[in-house]
Design a protein around this motif. Structure first.
Motif, PDB file in Angstrom:
ATOM      1  N   LEU A 199      20.041  45.524  73.524  1.00 36.72           N
ATOM      2  CA  LEU A 199      20.237  46.479  72.437  1.00 36.72           C
ATOM      3  C   LEU A 199      19.309  47.679  72.587  1.00 36.72           C
ATOM      4  N   ARG A 245      20.619  51.523  73.025  1.00 35.12           N
ATOM      5  CA  ARG A 245      20.159  52.599  72.147  1.00 35.12           C
ATOM      6  C   ARG A 245      19.706  53.808  72.959  1.00 35.12           C
ATOM      7  N   SER A 273      25.400  52.726  71.832  1.00 32.28           N
ATOM      8  CA  SER A 273      25.721  51.939  70.642  1.00 32.28           C
ATOM      9  C   SER A 273      25.715  52.802  69.393  1.00 32.28           C
ATOM     10  N   GLU A 286      25.251  47.866  65.095  1.00 30.87           N
ATOM     11  CA  GLU A 286      24.162  47.089  65.682  1.00 30.87           C
ATOM     12  C   GLU A 286      23.957  45.773  64.946  1.00 30.87           C
TER      13      GLU A 286
END
Length: 411
Positions: free
Chosen positions: A210, A214, A219, A224
């Protein structure tokens, strides 16, 4: 589940949300409302509470996975070690003390039980519930330092207690059944070891993925939260695939996710305040329908006495001792010792143990005692939350030199 039950649950959620601000000052909490509503619905003519058991099992698992992952992911472990002396001592000293002290009344009240089953119920009754403590930790009358201590403790103690519960459950089965003597240690090792491994790997990789997405601009922030839930689910499922415990994996996964991501997942906090709260309330409703009637019907004087001693003496004593030689005044120690409500962790750990270890001699009694503890705690802590917060809040804020020692950053 019948359509009438769904309608009642939806109406209760609507009314509670519409009146939540007004109810915040009353001796009524959301868990209390839904648990008592479920208990009332179970007495409806022609209604079969056991029909809701499969739904409770699934909902309980999903809720516990999300709560464990979220609690671990939203608390900065490094900050706890550096600044928060009170909750650190409550977790490292107070939680084990509560388990050890809790064995003593069990030995006196639970005749015919093995020492390992007594230790198991003491461990199940030790963790506290953040959801039931919201009326205290959001009350402006309570000093911020006390609020933070209770939030950190209740957020982490269920995950810390889980390996102990698993180990004691396995030892209890192995110690009572000769055929299991050679297997309980292997089973416990697999449950804990593979649970830790799966959680650390999947949670850590999820946080890294993640973070990379980012930085690369791949994303969307609103989605998220979906990624976080997916990581939590993968931790649980991955541990099961390896033969480990999925709940322990979810907790460790949350810690690893936060460590590799390096920032607090704000969207997770928003989820827990909305959809997560709905899952918690639904779990309390179904627990009131399925578990509470049987627990109250079969409760013995020994069960009631054990629960009351656990709530009124075991935790308060453990917290008092754990905060010795700190700057916590007597009023703060008493306040935090009392506000350790038993809730989801106690209930779901008991469900997990009974489901995973059917060979336990007193498995059903363990579930009934855990349910009784949650029921009594929900009522007692719910009724006392608002008035005790005002009473002790005034005492704590005026203690010694004023509120500075509670509100400062250094702890």
């Amino acid at each position: 589940m019948t359509i009438q039950l769904l309608i009642a649950a939806a109406l209760a959620a609507l009314v509670y949300s519409l009146l939540s601000r007004r109810l915040a000052g009353w001796p009524v909490t959301g868990p209390m409302i839904f648990l008592l509503l479920g208990w009332a619905l179970s007495h409806r003519s022609g209604f079969d509470p056991h029909a809701a058991e499969p739904t409770l099992d699934v909902l309980a698992e999903v809720t516990l996975v999300i709560v464990l992952f979220a609690d671990a992911a939203m608390i900065d472990g490094a900050q706890v070690r550096r600044l928060h002396i009170w909750p650190a001592r409550m977790l490292v000293i107070g939680l084990p003390l509560a388990m050890l002290i809790g064995v003593l009344p069990g030995m006196a009240l639970l005749s015919g039980w093995s020492i390992w089953e007594i230790a198991l119920i003491a461990a199940i009754l030790a963790p506290t519930d953040a959801a039931l403590g919201q009326a205290v930790v959001t009350n402006a009358a309570v000093p911020g330092r006390v609020q933070r201590a209770l939030v950190v403790e209740s957020g982490l103690n269920d995950g810390f207690a889980l390996p102990v519960v698993l180990m004691l459950g396995c030892i209890a089965v192995g110690g009572q059944h000769d055929f299991a003597q050679s297997n309980w240690a292997v089973f416990a090792g697999q449950q804990i070891g593979f649970g830790l491994l799966a959680g650390a790997l999947i949670g850590g990789l999820g946080g890294l993925a993640l973070g990379w997405a980012r930085k690369a601009g791949l994303s969307l922030a609103p989605l998220e939260g979906v990624a976080v839930l997916a990581v939590a689910g993968l931790c649980f499922l991955g541990a099961h695939a390896l033969g480990g415990n999925g709940f322990l994996s979810a907790f460790v996964g949350g810690m690893a996710y936060r460590a590799t991501l390096g920032s607090p997942p704000e969207y997770l906090m928003e989820f827990m305040e909305t959809e997560g709260a709905l899952l918690v309330m639904a779990t309390f409703l179904l627990a009131g329908i399925v578990l509470v009637p049987e627990a109250l019907e079969h409760a013995s004087l020994a069960h009631v006495a054990l629960v009351l001693v656990s709530l009124l003496a075991v935790r308060p004593l453990a917290i008092w001792l754990s905060l010795g030689r700190t700057d916590a005044p007597a009023s703060a120690r008493l306040f935090m010792g009392w506000f350790g409500p038993r809730g989801l962790a106690t209930l779901l750990f008991a469900l997990m143990i009974v489901g995973d270890l059917p060979a336990l001699n007193h498995g059903e009694e363990i579930l009934m005692i855990a349910t009784l503890a949650v029921f009594v705690s929900t009522v007692l802590h719910g009724i006392s939350a608002a008035p005790f917060a005002r009473w002790f809040g005034a005492e704590l804020l005026g203690k010694r030199t004023g509120q500075g020692q509670f509100e400062g950053q250094k702890e």
